[in-house]
Scaffold this motif. Structure first.
Motif, short mmCIF file in Angstrom:
data_model
loop_
_atom_site.label_atom_id
_atom_site.label_comp_id
_atom_site.label_asym_id
_atom_site.label_seq_id
_atom_site.Cartn_x
_atom_site.Cartn_y
_atom_site.Cartn_z
N ARG A 117 0.95 -1.21 0.01
CA ARG A 117 -0.06 0.07 -0.04
C ARG A 117 0.92 1.26 0.15
O ARG A 117 1.92 1.30 0.59
CB ARG A 117 -0.68 -0.03 1.31
N PRO A 118 0.29 2.26 -0.78
CA PRO A 118 1.03 3.46 -0.80
C PRO A 118 1.56 4.23 0.55
O PRO A 118 2.71 5.03 0.54
CB PRO A 118 0.38 4.39 -1.72
N GLU A 119 0.54 3.75 1.59
CA GLU A 119 0.86 4.59 2.87
C GLU A 119 2.32 3.79 3.42
O GLU A 119 2.83 4.52 4.68
CB GLU A 119 -0.15 4.17 3.97
N VAL A 120 2.79 2.85 2.96
CA VAL A 120 4.13 2.20 3.28
C VAL A 120 5.21 2.80 2.62
O VAL A 120 5.92 3.37 3.14
CB VAL A 120 4.07 0.72 3.19
N CYS A 121 5.05 2.99 1.25
CA CYS A 121 6.53 3.43 0.50
C CYS A 121 6.50 4.86 0.63
O CYS A 121 7.59 5.25 0.51
CB CYS A 121 6.15 2.84 -1.01
N TYR A 122 5.51 5.73 0.67
CA TYR A 122 5.95 7.44 0.81
C TYR A 122 6.32 7.75 2.04
O TYR A 122 7.64 8.33 1.77
CB TYR A 122 4.48 7.92 0.55
N PRO A 123 6.16 7.15 3.29
CA PRO A 123 7.11 7.46 4.28
C PRO A 123 8.56 6.94 3.97
O PRO A 123 9.40 7.84 4.57
CB PRO A 123 6.48 6.87 5.31
N VAL A 124 8.74 5.79 3.57
CA VAL A 124 10.22 5.48 3.41
C VAL A 124 10.93 6.30 2.41
O VAL A 124 12.07 6.41 2.50
CB VAL A 124 10.15 3.78 2.37
N GLY A 125 10.28 7.14 1.47
CA GLY A 125 10.77 8.09 0.66
C GLY A 125 10.80 9.37 1.35
O GLY A 125 11.36 10.41 0.58
N GLY A 126 10.42 9.55 2.64
CA GLY A 126 10.78 10.91 3.28
C GLY A 126 9.38 11.83 3.46
O GLY A 126 9.74 12.77 3.84
N PHE A 127 8.47 11.17 3.18
CA PHE A 127 7.16 11.93 2.99
C PHE A 127 6.50 11.79 4.50
O PHE A 127 6.39 10.78 5.00
CB PHE A 127 6.15 11.69 2.06
N GLN A 128 5.77 13.02 4.67
CA GLN A 128 4.74 12.91 5.82
C GLN A 128 3.53 12.86 5.30
O GLN A 128 3.10 13.66 4.35
CB GLN A 128 4.96 14.25 6.58
N LEU A 129 2.44 11.92 5.79
CA LEU A 129 1.15 11.67 5.09
C LEU A 129 0.22 12.37 5.98
O LEU A 129 0.11 12.23 7.26
CB LEU A 129 1.02 10.15 4.96
#
Length: 233
Positions: A117-129
């Motif tokens: 799920r994208p909620e996993v890969c975006y934080p790995v890329g340094g994003f705050q959700l």
């Protein structure tokens, strides 16, 4: 003098041949039933080249700009096992911001490895959700349950909308994914799984939602029937 019994009882600890044959047959039958009920893949394996050939290039008023700039799941061994097929493209049409798209397909979702799920890969890329919001994307026939959230990193604000299909279900969370896999397994299937993710940069979520919904609807309508079935069943 007493005559011996014509049908003597078996010696203690021994089982008559007939009874052993019946027991063996029952065990073989049970084994056969268990094997027959073992979940099996619900879809034939789709080769990478075949999958990529199904994904539209330009369609309608949308032009392909590139296949880069899309946030990807972490490049590790798990991603390689999660996805048999991964396609990214960026599209644009007049009067609309660039829409980035990711399609991820896996032929077998076994309950251990499931759609990332994208909620996993975006934080790995340094994003705050932001909190994930539930939305429905209207299609030509019906609608598809989806999620939308805002991902923010230094110099980049991205509005992300996505949906997943596992077998016949459209789970919006990890818990729903697990339930979908269990239900499919109980029905004798190992479900396939696909995720379609679309996003835009630099605009508000309120403005992005109709753009992303429109793109998704038009993309699915322009896709070959085989890809449509993979996306929405």
């Amino acid at each position: 003098m007493r005559k011996s019994d014509d049908n003597p009882l078996p010696a203690e600890g021994k089982t008559p041949l007939g009874r052993r044959a019946v027991m063996g047959g029952l065990l073989a039958l049970a084994s056969g039933i268990a094997y027959a009920r073992q979940p099996k893949p619900s879809m034939p394996v789709l080769k990478k080249d075949t999958f990529e050939s199904l994904v539209p290039g330009p369609f309608g008023n949308w032009q392909v700009i590139s296949d880069g700039g899309v946030v990807l799941p972490p490049p590790d061994a798990l991603r390689d096992r999660l996805y048999d097929n991964l396609v990214t493209r960026a599209f644009q049409t007049q009067g609309s911001p660039l829409v980035m798209m990711l399609l991820a397909y896996n032929n077998e979702q076994d309950g251990v490895l499931q759609v990332h799920r994208p909620e996993v890969c975006y934080p790995v890329g340094g994003f705050q959700l932001s909190d994930t919001q539930k939305v429905d994307i209207p299609l030509e026939r019906g609608s598809v349950p989806a999620n939308i959230f805002t991902a923010e990193a230094p110099g980049r604000i991205e509005q992300v909308m996505y949906f997943t299909r596992l077998g016949k279900a459209f789970p919006r969370s990890w818990a729903e994914q697990r339930i979908a896999v269990v239900n499919a397994n109980l029905a004798g299937d190992i479900p396939d799984g696909i995720m379609m993710r679309v996003s835009v940069i630099g605009i508000s979520q309120q403005r992005a939602q109709p753009i992303l919904a429109r793109f998704t609807r038009e993309f699915i309508s322009a896709s070959p029937v085989r890809l449509q079935r993979l996306l929405v069943g």
